[in-house]
Design a protein around this motif. Structure first.
Motif, PDB file in Angstrom:
ATOM      1  N   GLN A 156      17.275  14.093  52.363  1.00  0.00           N
ATOM      2  CA  GLN A 156      18.625  14.609  52.537  1.00  0.00           C
ATOM      3  C   GLN A 156      19.158  14.933  51.155  1.00  0.00           C
ATOM      4  OE1 GLN A 156      19.975  13.490  56.720  1.00  0.00           O
ATOM      5  NE2 GLN A 156      20.915  14.769  55.289  1.00  0.00           N
ATOM      6  N   VAL A 157      20.148  15.780  51.100  1.00  0.00           N
ATOM      7  CA  VAL A 157      20.808  16.097  49.842  1.00  0.00           C
ATOM      8  C   VAL A 157      22.251  15.637  49.958  1.00  0.00           C
ATOM      9  CG1 VAL A 157      21.492  17.917  48.241  1.00  0.00           C
ATOM     10  CG2 VAL A 157      19.317  18.093  49.456  1.00  0.00           C
ATOM     11  N   ALA A 158      22.705  14.875  48.968  1.00  0.00           N
ATOM     12  CA  ALA A 158      24.099  14.442  48.896  1.00  0.00           C
ATOM     13  C   ALA A 158      24.787  15.268  47.823  1.00  0.00           C
ATOM     14  CB  ALA A 158      24.183  12.959  48.550  1.00  0.00           C
ATOM     15  N   TYR A 159      25.853  15.951  48.215  1.00  0.00           N
ATOM     16  CA  TYR A 159      26.650  16.732  47.274  1.00  0.00           C
ATOM     17  C   TYR A 159      27.828  15.864  46.858  1.00  0.00           C
ATOM     18  CZ  TYR A 159      23.729  20.498  48.874  1.00  0.00           C
ATOM     19  OH  TYR A 159      22.639  21.273  49.169  1.00  0.00           O
ATOM     20  N   VAL A 160      27.840  15.480  45.594  1.00  0.00           N
ATOM     21  CA  VAL A 160      28.804  14.525  45.064  1.00  0.00           C
ATOM     22  C   VAL A 160      29.749  15.245  44.108  1.00  0.00           C
ATOM     23  CG1 VAL A 160      29.040  12.413  43.707  1.00  0.00           C
ATOM     24  CG2 VAL A 160      27.110  12.677  45.281  1.00  0.00           C
ATOM     25  N   THR A 161      31.042  15.057  44.312  1.00  0.00           N
ATOM     26  CA  THR A 161      32.046  15.632  43.413  1.00  0.00           C
ATOM     27  C   THR A 161      32.792  14.486  42.736  1.00  0.00           C
ATOM     28  OG1 THR A 161      32.310  17.524  44.889  1.00  0.00           O
ATOM     29  CG2 THR A 161      34.029  17.186  43.232  1.00  0.00           C
ATOM     30  N   VAL A 162      32.836  14.528  41.403  1.00  0.00           N
ATOM     31  CA  VAL A 162      33.478  13.489  40.610  1.00  0.00           C
ATOM     32  C   VAL A 162      34.329  14.127  39.519  1.00  0.00           C
ATOM     33  CG1 VAL A 162      31.735  11.695  40.997  1.00  0.00           C
ATOM     34  CG2 VAL A 162      31.393  13.355  39.186  1.00  0.00           C
ATOM     35  N   ALA A 163      35.277  13.360  38.980  1.00  0.00           N
ATOM     36  CA  ALA A 163      36.127  13.863  37.898  1.00  0.00           C
ATOM     37  C   ALA A 163      35.388  13.836  36.561  1.00  0.00           C
ATOM     38  CB  ALA A 163      37.409  13.041  37.804  1.00  0.00           C
ATOM     39  N   ALA A 164      34.505  12.877  36.386  1.00  0.00           N
ATOM     40  CA  ALA A 164      33.700  12.750  35.165  1.00  0.00           C
ATOM     41  C   ALA A 164      32.263  12.469  35.588  1.00  0.00           C
ATOM     42  CB  ALA A 164      34.229  11.616  34.298  1.00  0.00           C
ATOM     43  N   PRO A 165      31.289  12.934  34.820  1.00  0.00           N
ATOM     44  CA  PRO A 165      29.885  12.774  35.223  1.00  0.00           C
ATOM     45  C   PRO A 165      29.496  11.315  35.457  1.00  0.00           C
ATOM     46  CG  PRO A 165      30.063  14.184  33.285  1.00  0.00           C
ATOM     47  CD  PRO A 165      31.422  13.603  33.529  1.00  0.00           C
ATOM     48  N   LEU A 166      28.696  11.104  36.495  1.00  0.00           N
ATOM     49  CA  LEU A 166      28.122   9.790  36.738  1.00  0.00           C
ATOM     50  C   LEU A 166      27.026   9.535  35.716  1.00  0.00           C
ATOM     51  CD1 LEU A 166      27.651   9.932  40.623  1.00  0.00           C
ATOM     52  CD2 LEU A 166      29.494   8.789  39.380  1.00  0.00           C
ATOM     53  N   SER A 167      26.856   8.287  35.320  1.00  0.00           N
ATOM     54  CA  SER A 167      25.725   7.940  34.455  1.00  0.00           C
ATOM     55  C   SER A 167      24.454   8.016  35.295  1.00  0.00           C
ATOM     56  CB  SER A 167      25.899   6.531  33.885  1.00  0.00           C
ATOM     57  OG  SER A 167      25.757   5.560  34.915  1.00  0.00           O
ATOM     58  N   ASP A 168      23.311   8.053  34.634  1.00  0.00           N
ATOM     59  CA  ASP A 168      22.040   8.080  35.368  1.00  0.00           C
ATOM     60  C   ASP A 168      21.917   6.865  36.274  1.00  0.00           C
ATOM     61  OD1 ASP A 168      21.318  10.462  34.179  1.00  0.00           O
ATOM     62  OD2 ASP A 168      20.070   9.521  32.635  1.00  0.00           O
ATOM     63  N   GLU A 169      22.351   5.708  35.775  1.00  0.00           N
ATOM     64  CA  GLU A 169      22.266   4.482  36.571  1.00  0.00           C
ATOM     65  C   GLU A 169      23.162   4.555  37.805  1.00  0.00           C
ATOM     66  OE1 GLU A 169      23.593  -0.159  36.219  1.00  0.00           O
ATOM     67  OE2 GLU A 169      22.816   0.796  34.402  1.00  0.00           O
TER      68      GLU A 169
END
Length: 99
Positions: free
Chosen positions: A28-41
């Motif tokens: 599956q593909v999750a399309y994630v929208t955030v205000a600031a980039p998520l860290s790799d972890e």
């Protein structure tokens, strides 16, 4: 590929092709929208949690949009989990307007 998707925009066609390719690989593909980039972890933890929920591997595709102010919005297929500050502010504004 463009002709077979009923006149959708190029971006919509590409998104659909990514989803079809993921489905063929039992993902599956999750399309994630955030205000600031998520860290790799953080991205890996989110992907692992979504994989546990959906029972298949979930690939995370993140988009940074400062307009959401904070929190996260996640779309997997037709499921939408919107925990953004922007959504909460809009809900509060609508509730106050009804009074």
């Amino acid at each position: 590929a463009l002709g077979g998707f009923g006149g959708r925009s190029f971006a919509a066609v590409l998104t659909r092709l990514v989803e079809l390719a993921a489905d063929r690989r039992d993902r599956q593909v999750a399309y994630v929208t955030v205000a600031a980039p998520l860290s790799d972890e953080e991205e890996q933890r989110l992907g692992a949690r979504l994989s546990a929920i959906y029972g298949r591997e979930v690939s995370v595709r993140q988009t940074v949009n400062p307009d959401v102010l904070g929190g996260v919005s996640v779309r997997v297929g037709s499921d939408l989990y919107d925990g953004t500050v922007l959504r909460r502010l809009n809900e509060t504004r609508n509730a106050l307007a009804k009074r």
